[in-house]
Design a protein around this motif. Structure first.
Motif, PDB file in Angstrom:
ATOM      1  N   MET A   1     -26.791  22.967  35.936  1.00 23.61           N
ATOM      2  CA  MET A   1     -26.430  23.720  34.749  1.00 23.61           C
ATOM      3  C   MET A   1     -27.067  23.036  33.541  1.00 23.61           C
ATOM      4  SD  MET A   1     -22.644  24.850  33.447  1.00 23.61           S
ATOM      5  CE  MET A   1     -22.340  25.905  34.850  1.00 23.61           C
ATOM      6  N   VAL A   2     -27.480  23.828  32.577  1.00 26.54           N
ATOM      7  CA  VAL A   2     -28.166  23.306  31.410  1.00 26.54           C
ATOM      8  C   VAL A   2     -27.421  23.723  30.154  1.00 26.54           C
ATOM      9  CG1 VAL A   2     -30.321  23.350  30.111  1.00 26.54           C
ATOM     10  CG2 VAL A   2     -30.376  23.437  32.592  1.00 26.54           C
ATOM     11  N   THR A   3     -27.398  22.837  29.169  1.00 32.59           N
ATOM     12  CA  THR A   3     -26.782  23.146  27.890  1.00 32.59           C
ATOM     13  C   THR A   3     -27.847  23.235  26.812  1.00 32.59           C
ATOM     14  OG1 THR A   3     -26.485  20.854  27.235  1.00 32.59           O
ATOM     15  CG2 THR A   3     -24.725  21.848  28.540  1.00 32.59           C
ATOM     16  N   TYR A   5     -27.485  21.782  23.890  1.00 30.88           N
ATOM     17  CA  TYR A   5     -27.383  20.572  23.087  1.00 30.88           C
ATOM     18  C   TYR A   5     -27.688  19.360  23.948  1.00 30.88           C
ATOM     19  CZ  TYR A   5     -24.833  23.903  20.260  1.00 30.88           C
ATOM     20  OH  TYR A   5     -24.482  25.006  19.547  1.00 30.88           O
ATOM     21  N   PHE A   6     -28.084  18.261  23.302  1.00 29.43           N
ATOM     22  CA  PHE A   6     -28.364  17.031  24.038  1.00 29.43           C
ATOM     23  C   PHE A   6     -27.070  16.421  24.518  1.00 29.43           C
ATOM     24  CE2 PHE A   6     -32.110  17.343  21.307  1.00 29.43           C
ATOM     25  CZ  PHE A   6     -33.085  17.239  22.273  1.00 29.43           C
ATOM     26  N   PRO A   7     -26.972  15.835  25.666  1.00 28.73           N
ATOM     27  CA  PRO A   7     -28.009  15.877  26.699  1.00 28.73           C
ATOM     28  C   PRO A   7     -28.060  17.263  27.334  1.00 28.73           C
ATOM     29  CG  PRO A   7     -26.069  14.795  27.570  1.00 28.73           C
ATOM     30  CD  PRO A   7     -25.779  15.111  26.116  1.00 28.73           C
ATOM     31  N   HIS A   8     -29.196  17.651  27.816  1.00 27.36           N
ATOM     32  CA  HIS A   8     -29.389  18.998  28.342  1.00 27.36           C
ATOM     33  C   HIS A   8     -28.827  19.176  29.753  1.00 27.36           C
ATOM     34  CE1 HIS A   8     -31.548  20.582  25.008  1.00 27.36           C
ATOM     35  NE2 HIS A   8     -32.454  19.624  25.058  1.00 27.36           N
ATOM     36  N   GLU A   9     -28.220  18.166  30.279  1.00 32.30           N
ATOM     37  CA  GLU A   9     -27.630  18.266  31.613  1.00 32.30           C
ATOM     38  C   GLU A   9     -26.117  18.175  31.499  1.00 32.30           C
ATOM     39  OE1 GLU A   9     -29.377  15.233  33.965  1.00 32.30           O
ATOM     40  OE2 GLU A   9     -31.387  15.999  33.660  1.00 32.30           O
ATOM     41  N   VAL A  10     -25.435  18.940  32.330  1.00 32.47           N
ATOM     42  CA  VAL A  10     -23.979  18.948  32.339  1.00 32.47           C
ATOM     43  C   VAL A  10     -23.508  18.031  33.470  1.00 32.47           C
ATOM     44  CG1 VAL A  10     -21.952  20.408  32.679  1.00 32.47           C
ATOM     45  CG2 VAL A  10     -23.956  21.304  31.495  1.00 32.47           C
ATOM     46  N   TYR A  14     -18.008  18.949  35.449  1.00 32.15           N
ATOM     47  CA  TYR A  14     -17.839  20.152  34.636  1.00 32.15           C
ATOM     48  C   TYR A  14     -18.594  21.329  35.240  1.00 32.15           C
ATOM     49  CZ  TYR A  14     -15.935  16.921  31.272  1.00 32.15           C
ATOM     50  OH  TYR A  14     -15.170  15.964  30.660  1.00 32.15           O
ATOM     51  N   SER A  15     -19.713  21.047  35.816  1.00 34.89           N
ATOM     52  CA  SER A  15     -20.490  22.100  36.464  1.00 34.89           C
ATOM     53  C   SER A  15     -19.714  22.722  37.628  1.00 34.89           C
ATOM     54  CB  SER A  15     -21.814  21.531  36.968  1.00 34.89           C
ATOM     55  OG  SER A  15     -22.589  22.515  37.574  1.00 34.89           O
ATOM     56  N   ASN A  16     -18.949  21.901  38.337  1.00 31.45           N
ATOM     57  CA  ASN A  16     -18.163  22.393  39.473  1.00 31.45           C
ATOM     58  C   ASN A  16     -17.063  23.359  39.048  1.00 31.45           C
ATOM     59  OD1 ASN A  16     -19.716  20.887  41.203  1.00 31.45           O
ATOM     60  ND2 ASN A  16     -18.253  19.208  41.332  1.00 31.45           N
ATOM     61  N   LEU A  17     -16.657  23.326  37.787  1.00 27.10           N
ATOM     62  CA  LEU A  17     -15.607  24.221  37.302  1.00 27.10           C
ATOM     63  C   LEU A  17     -16.087  25.669  37.189  1.00 27.10           C
ATOM     64  CD1 LEU A  17     -14.135  22.003  34.448  1.00 27.10           C
ATOM     65  CD2 LEU A  17     -13.152  22.410  36.711  1.00 27.10           C
ATOM     66  N   TYR A  18     -17.406  25.863  37.166  1.00 23.01           N
ATOM     67  CA  TYR A  18     -17.978  27.196  36.961  1.00 23.01           C
ATOM     68  C   TYR A  18     -18.995  27.503  38.051  1.00 23.01           C
ATOM     69  CZ  TYR A  18     -15.933  26.246  32.427  1.00 23.01           C
ATOM     70  OH  TYR A  18     -15.056  25.932  31.430  1.00 23.01           O
ATOM     71  N   LEU A  20     -21.718  29.130  40.222  1.00 21.55           N
ATOM     72  CA  LEU A  20     -22.766  30.074  39.813  1.00 21.55           C
ATOM     73  C   LEU A  20     -22.559  31.471  40.393  1.00 21.55           C
ATOM     74  CD1 LEU A  20     -25.952  27.843  39.945  1.00 21.55           C
ATOM     75  CD2 LEU A  20     -24.647  28.581  37.950  1.00 21.55           C
ATOM     76  N   ASN A  21     -22.012  31.549  41.595  1.00 21.34           N
ATOM     77  CA  ASN A  21     -21.810  32.874  42.191  1.00 21.34           C
ATOM     78  C   ASN A  21     -20.668  33.641  41.528  1.00 21.34           C
ATOM     79  OD1 ASN A  21     -19.764  31.286  43.192  1.00 21.34           O
ATOM     80  ND2 ASN A  21     -19.915  32.064  45.277  1.00 21.34           N
ATOM     81  N   GLN A  22     -19.874  32.969  40.687  1.00 22.06           N
ATOM     82  CA  GLN A  22     -18.801  33.635  39.965  1.00 22.06           C
ATOM     83  C   GLN A  22     -19.083  33.768  38.471  1.00 22.06           C
ATOM     84  OE1 GLN A  22     -15.179  31.525  40.801  1.00 22.06           O
ATOM     85  NE2 GLN A  22     -15.297  31.905  42.998  1.00 22.06           N
ATOM     86  N   SER A  23     -20.204  33.213  38.019  1.00 23.90           N
ATOM     87  CA  SER A  23     -20.563  33.278  36.604  1.00 23.90           C
ATOM     88  C   SER A  23     -21.199  34.622  36.295  1.00 23.90           C
ATOM     89  CB  SER A  23     -21.545  32.163  36.254  1.00 23.90           C
ATOM     90  OG  SER A  23     -20.952  30.909  36.479  1.00 23.90           O
ATOM     91  N   PRO A  24     -20.863  35.210  35.167  1.00 26.32           N
ATOM     92  CA  PRO A  24     -21.463  36.497  34.813  1.00 26.32           C
ATOM     93  C   PRO A  24     -22.940  36.344  34.454  1.00 26.32           C
ATOM     94  CG  PRO A  24     -20.141  35.681  33.004  1.00 26.32           C
ATOM     95  CD  PRO A  24     -19.928  34.742  34.157  1.00 26.32           C
ATOM     96  N   GLN A  25     -23.701  37.388  34.687  1.00 24.75           N
ATOM     97  CA  GLN A  25     -25.108  37.399  34.312  1.00 24.75           C
ATOM     98  C   GLN A  25     -25.229  37.574  32.803  1.00 24.75           C
ATOM     99  OE1 GLN A  25     -27.739  36.897  36.410  1.00 24.75           O
ATOM    100  NE2 GLN A  25     -26.173  36.421  37.918  1.00 24.75           N
TER     101      GLN A  25
END
Length: 56
Positions: A1-3, A5-10, A14-18, A20-25
């Motif tokens: 996942m990318v943000t 703001y710096f740093p560009h990595e999550v 926190y990434s596990n909370l969202y 990708l198969n459940q995130s809206p397009q």
């Protein structure tokens, strides 16, 4: 996942909370007819990350 703001990595915890198969397009995409502001187009033109992905 990318943000945007710096740093560009999550951090993974926190990434596990969202999953990708459940995130809206994205709703506002130029491929779907959305017209972006001129400054956004000018900023994106040299990068065009979407062209680097097969599903874009």
């Amino acid at each position: 996942m990318v943000t945007r703001y710096f740093p560009h990595e999550v951090p993974q915890k926190y990434s596990n909370l969202y999953p990708l198969n459940q995130s809206p397009q994205a709703k506002l995409h130029p491929d779907d007819g959305c017209v972006r502001d001129r400054w956004v187009e000018n900023q994106n033109a040299p990068l065009n990350y979407a062209a680097q992905f097969e599903d874009a």
